[in-house]
Design an enzyme around this catalytic site. Sequence first.
Site, PDB file in Angstrom:
ATOM      1  N   ASN A 161      27.310 115.245 137.880  1.00 26.25           N
ATOM      2  CA  ASN A 161      28.116 116.091 138.775  1.00 26.25           C
ATOM      3  C   ASN A 161      27.267 116.804 139.832  1.00 26.25           C
ATOM      4  OD1 ASN A 161      29.953 115.322 136.771  1.00 26.25           O
ATOM      5  ND2 ASN A 161      31.111 117.213 136.977  1.00 26.25           N
ATOM      6  N   ARG A 293      32.512 106.942 127.515  1.00 27.21           N
ATOM      7  CA  ARG A 293      33.618 107.540 126.784  1.00 27.21           C
ATOM      8  C   ARG A 293      34.588 106.446 126.326  1.00 27.21           C
ATOM      9  NH1 ARG A 293      34.936 112.083 131.239  1.00 27.21           N
ATOM     10  NH2 ARG A 293      34.501 110.270 132.554  1.00 27.21           N
TER      11      ARG A 293
END
Length: 421
Positions: A161, A293
């Site tokens: 990020n 994920r």
Amino acid sequence: MRSSTPPRFLFRSACPFAFAGALALFAVATAAVAAEPYYEPITLERVLALPASEQRPWLEYLARSEKNFAIEKEFRANEARAARIPDLKLAPYATVFGVNLDQPIAWFATPEGRRITANVLSYQTPTGGWSKRLDLGKEPRAPGTDFVSEHNAHYEGTFDNDSTTTQMRAVARAFQATGNAAARDSFLRGLNYVFISQYPNGGWPQIYPIEGGYHDAIPYNDDAVTNVLTLLRDVAAGGPDFDFVPPALRREAGERAQRGIACVLASQIRVEGKLTGWCQQHDALTLKPCAARAFEPAGICSAESASVMHFLIDLPNPSPAVVAAVKGVGEWLKKTAVRDFAWKNTPDNGRMLVPEAGAGPLWSRIYEVGTDKPIFGGPNYSVLYDVNTVTRERRGGYNWYPNSPARHLAAYDLWLKQRGG
């Protein structure tokens, strides 16, 4: 060594999936198929399985990471003990740092710029990085406050990020604007963090010190690797933001950038001898694409590949290997573009892929290696072939069909024209 099993909070459980009507264009199979193993962290056992000639630098890397992990753990324990609390309280949360750190140099000399600089400096971790999703617009970190805003000791230092590279650029500008020696020293500590976190093969982890799970993989998602490489390139060039960096460190930054680029080229996915793109993340030891994920299977990722391609396009005097890599991914993106379909909200079923004449181009977020079929994360790390069979919640919370590769392809076409095709 820490356990090779990632901490419990690293796992994100898949939501149950409801199978709806298949869209003809991509409904190759209506049932989910089992995915390959999703990821493997770096472990001592895996390193010792490498050829003997490759083991030493990885063993040294693991030892250094463990040492830095211990330093951070001791720091946290000492602060918690002094504050008489069981653990540090979480830092204030913000999705994008709570303040724009991409400011002109002169802004950092203003009262507000100086205040924000103090906040940024206070949240640099003992190892030299920064966490993500911090609200840096409020006040400096107080003793007893964590460096992270979501999970104690998780993502304490990360490139995810836009973290760390963004703060490093901010403190470099702050030093240029004010002469604040603390800002200069913070940048140099951050540069050392970038150096020590680089893998022996030239890649970087998502989180350092490494903590297991898919976070050990080399992350092309969120431009993590390309952000680091761009920063190192700019430091090596000694531009106006970074002319205070000592020459020896600028040289090292250039050398590490070249090693990083070599890793990028080595990890590019080949299919029947043809270069294509990159996965969201690649295994640190094998460089093979790997999943993350539960809803992110391994595959060729359009947005990440387009972003890496653009970074390579911007390199001056590209080598033949770089030129081949750019052409490979550029042509793959052209081949896999989706037209006459739109990824949009529908009145009854939420976000879906629907026919729409003239729409596009779009790209599936992830493509199956070898077939170029769009793939999507299903329950229990399975793979679906029709985005409209993904649960409504997951369709709404993830951009399965980005359009960002279009602007990178425009840059590719210009680059190709300038090179004579």
